[in-house]
Scaffold this motif. Sequence first.
Motif, short mmCIF file in Angstrom:
data_model
loop_
_atom_site.label_atom_id
_atom_site.label_comp_id
_atom_site.label_asym_id
_atom_site.label_seq_id
_atom_site.Cartn_x
_atom_site.Cartn_y
_atom_site.Cartn_z
N ARG A 74 0.85 -1.19 0.00
CA ARG A 74 0.00 0.00 0.00
C ARG A 74 0.88 1.24 0.00
O ARG A 74 1.77 1.39 0.84
CB ARG A 74 -0.93 0.00 1.24
CG ARG A 74 -2.01 1.06 1.15
CD ARG A 74 -3.06 0.90 2.24
NE ARG A 74 -2.56 1.36 3.53
CZ ARG A 74 -2.36 0.59 4.59
NH1 ARG A 74 -2.61 -0.71 4.54
NH2 ARG A 74 -1.89 1.09 5.71
N LEU A 75 0.66 2.09 -0.97
CA LEU A 75 1.42 3.34 -1.06
C LEU A 75 0.93 4.30 0.01
O LEU A 75 -0.19 4.16 0.49
CB LEU A 75 1.24 3.94 -2.46
CG LEU A 75 1.63 3.00 -3.62
CD1 LEU A 75 1.42 3.69 -4.95
CD2 LEU A 75 3.06 2.49 -3.48
N PRO A 76 1.72 5.28 0.41
CA PRO A 76 3.01 5.66 -0.16
C PRO A 76 4.18 4.85 0.38
O PRO A 76 4.15 4.38 1.52
CB PRO A 76 3.14 7.13 0.27
CG PRO A 76 2.42 7.19 1.60
CD PRO A 76 1.26 6.22 1.45
N THR A 77 5.20 4.72 -0.45
CA THR A 77 6.47 4.13 0.00
C THR A 77 7.25 5.19 0.78
O THR A 77 6.91 6.39 0.75
CB THR A 77 7.31 3.68 -1.20
OG1 THR A 77 7.60 4.82 -2.03
CG2 THR A 77 6.56 2.63 -2.03
N ILE A 78 8.31 4.73 1.45
CA ILE A 78 9.16 5.69 2.18
C ILE A 78 10.56 5.78 1.58
O ILE A 78 11.35 6.64 1.97
CB ILE A 78 9.25 5.34 3.68
CG1 ILE A 78 9.73 3.91 3.88
CG2 ILE A 78 7.90 5.56 4.34
CD1 ILE A 78 9.92 3.54 5.37
N PHE A 79 10.87 4.90 0.63
CA PHE A 79 12.23 4.91 0.04
C PHE A 79 12.18 4.13 -1.25
O PHE A 79 11.45 3.16 -1.39
CB PHE A 79 13.22 4.24 1.01
CG PHE A 79 14.60 4.03 0.42
CD1 PHE A 79 15.50 5.08 0.36
CD2 PHE A 79 14.97 2.78 -0.07
CE1 PHE A 79 16.77 4.89 -0.19
CE2 PHE A 79 16.24 2.59 -0.62
CZ PHE A 79 17.14 3.64 -0.67
N CYS A 80 13.04 4.55 -2.20
CA CYS A 80 13.34 3.71 -3.35
C CYS A 80 14.75 4.06 -3.80
O CYS A 80 15.06 5.23 -4.03
CB CYS A 80 12.34 3.93 -4.49
SG CYS A 80 12.61 2.83 -5.90
N GLY A 81 15.61 3.05 -3.90
CA GLY A 81 16.98 3.33 -4.30
C GLY A 81 17.72 2.07 -4.71
O GLY A 81 17.24 0.95 -4.51
N GLN B 5 2.01 -1.65 5.79
CA GLN B 5 1.58 -1.42 4.40
C GLN B 5 2.00 -2.55 3.47
O GLN B 5 1.87 -2.44 2.25
CB GLN B 5 2.15 -0.10 3.88
CG GLN B 5 1.54 1.11 4.55
CD GLN B 5 2.24 2.40 4.19
OE1 GLN B 5 2.56 3.20 5.08
NE2 GLN B 5 2.51 2.62 2.91
N PHE B 6 2.49 -3.63 4.06
CA PHE B 6 2.91 -4.79 3.27
C PHE B 6 2.00 -5.96 3.63
O PHE B 6 1.75 -6.21 4.80
CB PHE B 6 4.36 -5.15 3.59
CG PHE B 6 4.77 -6.49 3.07
CD1 PHE B 6 5.06 -6.66 1.73
CD2 PHE B 6 4.85 -7.59 3.91
CE1 PHE B 6 5.43 -7.91 1.23
CE2 PHE B 6 5.22 -8.83 3.43
CZ PHE B 6 5.51 -8.99 2.09
N GLU B 7 1.51 -6.67 2.63
CA GLU B 7 0.69 -7.85 2.89
C GLU B 7 1.13 -9.01 2.01
O GLU B 7 1.16 -8.89 0.78
CB GLU B 7 -0.79 -7.54 2.65
CG GLU B 7 -1.67 -8.69 3.07
CD GLU B 7 -3.15 -8.33 3.04
OE1 GLU B 7 -3.95 -9.21 3.36
OE2 GLU B 7 -3.48 -7.18 2.68
#
Length: 149
Positions: A24-31, A56-58
């Motif tokens: 489920r968005l929003p994410t907190i990081f992408c790299g 937010q993860f299932e």
Amino acid sequence: MSSGSTLPDVSGSCFCGAVRFSVRLPTIFCGHCHCSMCRRSHGAGYVTWLAVPRGQFELESGESELARFGSSDHGTRSFCKRCGSSLFCESSHYPDIVDIVLANMHGPIDRQPECHIYFDDRADWVVINDALPRLGGSTGREPTTGGGR
Ligand SMILES: [Zn+2]
Ligand SMILES: [Zn+2]
């Protein structure tokens, strides 16, 4: 971006589809991570991760197909026993966060990769031409001089 409640869930899976999950968005990081553990466990030059709060993860299916490997004293990596896809990384240092491999998502997320981490540990055959921040040092997330390539 002002009303996060309208952002969609994004589904993902391993290569064979046995393990399915949603974020489920929003994410907190992408790299992009250049550490040697990512490189070897994925067989790739570097690995692009997103991170979300655990709530937010299932995991929707495939719990029994998920193998968990303790890759360091604080890190656990999960992969599909059937097809070998690397899926998740969790750290006891950050118990409320789940790292998820961006390449296994089935749709776009809410951000683009925003930095390189553990850049000091990168493979010398990986050439990076983008302008993203290059972070490194002992935490993998400290400013670096950027390297020469
Ligand atoms: Zn699989
Ligand atoms: Zn890594």
